[in-house]
Design a protein around this motif. Structure first.
Motif, PDB file in Angstrom:
ATOM      1  N   PRO A   1     -27.406  56.876   1.512  1.00 25.27           N
ATOM      2  CA  PRO A   1     -28.561  57.745   1.262  1.00 25.27           C
ATOM      3  C   PRO A   1     -28.202  58.922   0.365  1.00 25.27           C
ATOM      4  CG  PRO A   1     -27.972  57.728   3.614  1.00 25.27           C
ATOM      5  CD  PRO A   1     -27.000  56.862   2.896  1.00 25.27           C
ATOM      6  N   GLU A   2     -29.197  59.458  -0.292  1.00 26.90           N
ATOM      7  CA  GLU A   2     -28.991  60.615  -1.168  1.00 26.90           C
ATOM      8  C   GLU A   2     -28.478  61.789  -0.340  1.00 26.90           C
ATOM      9  OE1 GLU A   2     -31.769  63.648  -3.699  1.00 26.90           O
ATOM     10  OE2 GLU A   2     -32.354  61.539  -3.640  1.00 26.90           O
ATOM     11  N   TYR A   3     -27.468  62.478  -0.882  1.00 23.10           N
ATOM     12  CA  TYR A   3     -26.907  63.631  -0.184  1.00 23.10           C
ATOM     13  C   TYR A   3     -26.563  64.723  -1.193  1.00 23.10           C
ATOM     14  CZ  TYR A   3     -22.385  61.812  -1.747  1.00 23.10           C
ATOM     15  OH  TYR A   3     -21.338  61.357  -2.512  1.00 23.10           O
ATOM     16  N   THR A   4     -26.503  65.948  -0.678  1.00 28.13           N
ATOM     17  CA  THR A   4     -26.138  67.103  -1.479  1.00 28.13           C
ATOM     18  C   THR A   4     -25.104  67.905  -0.713  1.00 28.13           C
ATOM     19  OG1 THR A   4     -28.391  67.227  -2.348  1.00 28.13           O
ATOM     20  CG2 THR A   4     -27.013  69.181  -2.619  1.00 28.13           C
ATOM     21  N   ILE A   5     -24.039  68.287  -1.376  1.00 29.15           N
ATOM     22  CA  ILE A   5     -23.027  69.115  -0.746  1.00 29.15           C
ATOM     23  C   ILE A   5     -23.528  70.553  -0.745  1.00 29.15           C
ATOM     24  CG2 ILE A   5     -20.655  69.948  -0.861  1.00 29.15           C
ATOM     25  CD1 ILE A   5     -20.021  67.297  -2.364  1.00 29.15           C
ATOM     26  N   LYS A   6     -23.698  71.107   0.454  1.00 26.45           N
ATOM     27  CA  LYS A   6     -24.189  72.480   0.570  1.00 26.45           C
ATOM     28  C   LYS A   6     -23.056  73.488   0.515  1.00 26.45           C
ATOM     29  CE  LYS A   6     -27.702  73.360   3.272  1.00 26.45           C
ATOM     30  NZ  LYS A   6     -28.556  73.438   4.488  1.00 26.45           N
ATOM     31  N   SER A   7     -21.938  73.153   1.170  1.00 27.47           N
ATOM     32  CA  SER A   7     -20.802  74.074   1.143  1.00 27.47           C
ATOM     33  C   SER A   7     -19.529  73.322   1.478  1.00 27.47           C
ATOM     34  CB  SER A   7     -20.995  75.222   2.142  1.00 27.47           C
ATOM     35  OG  SER A   7     -20.966  74.742   3.469  1.00 27.47           O
ATOM     36  N   ILE A   8     -18.421  73.835   0.958  1.00 28.26           N
ATOM     37  CA  ILE A   8     -17.099  73.291   1.258  1.00 28.26           C
ATOM     38  C   ILE A   8     -16.161  74.462   1.486  1.00 28.26           C
ATOM     39  CG2 ILE A   8     -15.113  72.023   0.366  1.00 28.26           C
ATOM     40  CD1 ILE A   8     -16.977  70.176  -1.077  1.00 28.26           C
ATOM     41  N   GLU A   9     -15.434  74.400   2.599  1.00 29.70           N
ATOM     42  CA  GLU A   9     -14.406  75.387   2.898  1.00 29.70           C
ATOM     43  C   GLU A   9     -13.071  74.674   2.933  1.00 29.70           C
ATOM     44  OE1 GLU A   9     -15.117  77.867   6.302  1.00 29.70           O
ATOM     45  OE2 GLU A   9     -17.269  77.871   5.924  1.00 29.70           O
TER      46      GLU A   9
ATOM     47  N   ALA B   1     -30.784  63.816   2.708  1.00 33.34           N
ATOM     48  CA  ALA B   1     -32.230  63.872   2.485  1.00 33.34           C
ATOM     49  C   ALA B   1     -32.992  62.975   3.463  1.00 33.34           C
ATOM     50  CB  ALA B   1     -32.544  63.492   1.045  1.00 33.34           C
ATOM     51  N   MET B   2     -32.504  61.781   3.698  1.00 31.74           N
ATOM     52  CA  MET B   2     -33.192  60.819   4.551  1.00 31.74           C
ATOM     53  C   MET B   2     -33.338  61.331   5.990  1.00 31.74           C
ATOM     54  SD  MET B   2     -32.175  56.845   5.127  1.00 31.74           S
ATOM     55  CE  MET B   2     -30.985  57.001   6.450  1.00 31.74           C
ATOM     56  N   LEU B   3     -32.346  62.097   6.455  1.00 28.96           N
ATOM     57  CA  LEU B   3     -32.375  62.620   7.820  1.00 28.96           C
ATOM     58  C   LEU B   3     -33.083  63.960   7.916  1.00 28.96           C
ATOM     59  CD1 LEU B   3     -28.699  61.867   8.924  1.00 28.96           C
ATOM     60  CD2 LEU B   3     -30.752  60.531   9.443  1.00 28.96           C
ATOM     61  N   GLY B   4     -33.137  64.676   6.801  1.00 31.50           N
ATOM     62  CA  GLY B   4     -33.706  66.009   6.827  1.00 31.50           C
ATOM     63  C   GLY B   4     -32.828  66.995   7.587  1.00 31.50           C
TER      64      GLY B   4
ATOM     65  N   ASP C   1       0.406  65.333   3.711  1.00 31.17           N
ATOM     66  CA  ASP C   1       1.015  64.553   2.627  1.00 31.17           C
ATOM     67  C   ASP C   1       0.002  63.555   2.078  1.00 31.17           C
ATOM     68  OD1 ASP C   1       3.471  65.932   2.891  1.00 31.17           O
ATOM     69  OD2 ASP C   1       4.035  64.610   4.551  1.00 31.17           O
ATOM     70  N   ASP C   2       0.272  62.251   2.209  1.00 28.31           N
ATOM     71  CA  ASP C   2      -0.627  61.227   1.678  1.00 28.31           C
ATOM     72  C   ASP C   2      -1.443  60.543   2.770  1.00 28.31           C
ATOM     73  OD1 ASP C   2       0.005  61.646  -0.974  1.00 28.31           O
ATOM     74  OD2 ASP C   2       1.637  60.202  -0.987  1.00 28.31           O
ATOM     75  N   SER C   3      -1.731  61.269   3.858  1.00 30.69           N
ATOM     76  CA  SER C   3      -2.564  60.723   4.926  1.00 30.69           C
ATOM     77  C   SER C   3      -3.541  61.796   5.416  1.00 30.69           C
ATOM     78  CB  SER C   3      -1.696  60.226   6.085  1.00 30.69           C
ATOM     79  OG  SER C   3      -1.021  61.299   6.683  1.00 30.69           O
ATOM     80  N   PHE C   4      -4.541  61.364   6.172  1.00 28.44           N
ATOM     81  CA  PHE C   4      -5.490  62.314   6.738  1.00 28.44           C
ATOM     82  C   PHE C   4      -6.141  61.756   7.994  1.00 28.44           C
ATOM     83  CE2 PHE C   4      -8.460  59.821   4.159  1.00 28.44           C
ATOM     84  CZ  PHE C   4      -9.605  59.776   4.949  1.00 28.44           C
ATOM     85  N   THR C   5      -6.683  62.646   8.782  1.00 29.75           N
ATOM     86  CA  THR C   5      -7.535  62.300   9.908  1.00 29.75           C
ATOM     87  C   THR C   5      -8.800  63.125   9.746  1.00 29.75           C
ATOM     88  OG1 THR C   5      -6.552  64.019  11.290  1.00 29.75           O
ATOM     89  CG2 THR C   5      -5.635  61.797  11.495  1.00 29.75           C
ATOM     90  N   GLY C   6      -9.870  62.650  10.330  1.00 33.56           N
ATOM     91  CA  GLY C   6     -11.096  63.413  10.191  1.00 33.56           C
ATOM     92  C   GLY C   6     -12.190  62.934  11.106  1.00 33.56           C
ATOM     93  N   ILE C   7     -13.267  63.674  11.057  1.00 32.15           N
ATOM     94  CA  ILE C   7     -14.451  63.355  11.844  1.00 32.15           C
ATOM     95  C   ILE C   7     -15.672  63.788  11.050  1.00 32.15           C
ATOM     96  CG2 ILE C   7     -14.678  65.515  13.117  1.00 32.15           C
ATOM     97  CD1 ILE C   7     -14.940  63.710  15.644  1.00 32.15           C
ATOM     98  N   ILE C   8     -16.716  63.006  11.158  1.00 34.06           N
ATOM     99  CA  ILE C   8     -17.986  63.389  10.547  1.00 34.06           C
ATOM    100  C   ILE C   8     -19.034  63.387  11.649  1.00 34.06           C
ATOM    101  CG2 ILE C   8     -18.503  61.034   9.776  1.00 34.06           C
ATOM    102  CD1 ILE C   8     -19.886  62.390   7.320  1.00 34.06           C
ATOM    103  N   LYS C   9     -19.801  64.466  11.716  1.00 34.59           N
ATOM    104  CA  LYS C   9     -20.870  64.601  12.704  1.00 34.59           C
ATOM    105  C   LYS C   9     -22.191  64.419  11.967  1.00 34.59           C
ATOM    106  CE  LYS C   9     -18.070  68.049  14.836  1.00 34.59           C
ATOM    107  NZ  LYS C   9     -17.915  69.486  14.937  1.00 34.59           N
ATOM    108  N   ILE C  10     -22.905  63.352  12.332  1.00 33.45           N
ATOM    109  CA  ILE C  10     -24.156  63.031  11.666  1.00 33.45           C
ATOM    110  C   ILE C  10     -25.298  63.158  12.679  1.00 33.45           C
ATOM    111  CG2 ILE C  10     -25.438  61.269  10.389  1.00 33.45           C
ATOM    112  CD1 ILE C  10     -22.719  60.039   9.630  1.00 33.45           C
ATOM    113  N   PRO C  11     -26.331  63.953  12.358  1.00 28.66           N
ATOM    114  CA  PRO C  11     -27.455  64.096  13.285  1.00 28.66           C
ATOM    115  C   PRO C  11     -28.061  62.737  13.642  1.00 28.66           C
ATOM    116  CG  PRO C  11     -27.638  65.667  11.493  1.00 28.66           C
ATOM    117  CD  PRO C  11     -26.510  64.734  11.141  1.00 28.66           C
ATOM    118  N   PHE C  12     -28.447  62.580  14.882  1.00 31.62           N
ATOM    119  CA  PHE C  12     -29.071  61.375  15.433  1.00 31.62           C
ATOM    120  C   PHE C  12     -28.099  60.207  15.599  1.00 31.62           C
ATOM    121  CE2 PHE C  12     -32.339  63.388  12.632  1.00 31.62           C
ATOM    122  CZ  PHE C  12     -33.044  64.042  13.633  1.00 31.62           C
ATOM    123  N   ILE C  13     -26.895  60.324  15.034  1.00 33.01           N
ATOM    124  CA  ILE C  13     -25.906  59.249  15.121  1.00 33.01           C
ATOM    125  C   ILE C  13     -24.724  59.681  15.970  1.00 33.01           C
ATOM    126  CG2 ILE C  13     -24.286  57.827  13.784  1.00 33.01           C
ATOM    127  CD1 ILE C  13     -26.404  57.854  11.536  1.00 33.01           C
TER     128      ILE C  13
END
Length: 101
Positions: free
Chosen positions: A43-51, A64-67, A78-90
Motif C-alpha cells: 500500500p501507498e506509504y509516506t515516511i513522516k519521521s525517522i530518528e 494511506a490505506m489504514l489511515g 555490523d551486517d545484521s539487524f533485528t527489528g519490529i514493526i507495529k501496524i495498526p489493526f494488525i
C-alpha cells in the motif's frame, strides 16, 4: 548514516510469510526506503519521521490505506539487524534474521 544499503529479513505473520527486502538510502540529506514483498501489492506509504542513533533507526510511516501510522524500529549490528514493526489493526511483526545483501 547508519543502515544504508540493501537488507533482507524473514517475516512470519498471518498476512505474509517469507523474505522481505528493504533498500535504505539517502535522499536529499534524509533517509528514505523502499520495500519489496514478493507477490504483495504494497500500500501507498509516506515516511513522516525517522530518528537515528549510533546503531538504530526508528521511523513513523503513514499508511494511506489504514489511515493510521505504523512504527518501525530496527537495531543494527555490523551486517545484521533485528527489528519490529507495529501496524495498526494488525499488531507487532518481528523482523527476523536480518542481514545485508
Amino acid at each position: 548514516m547508519v543502515g544504508l544499503g540493501k537488507w533482507a529479513c524473514t517475516v512470519d505473520s498471518m498476512f505474509f510469510r517469507g523474505e522481505v527486502v528493504v533498500n535504505i538510502f539517502e535522499k536529499d540529506g534524509s533517509y528514505d526506503f523502499e520495500l519489496e514483498l514478493p507477490g504483495v501489492d504494497i500500500p501507498e506509504y509516506t515516511i513522516k519521521s525517522i530518528e537515528v542513533t549510533d546503531d538504530s533507526l526508528s521511523a513513523v510511516v503513514s499508511v494511506a490505506m489504514l489511515g493510521k501510522d505504523a512504527q518501525l524500529d530496527i537495531d543494527f549490528e555490523d551486517d545484521s539487524f533485528t527489528g519490529i514493526i507495529k501496524i495498526p489493526f494488525i499488531g507487532k511483526i518481528k523482523l527476523k534474521d536480518g542481514h545485508r545483501i
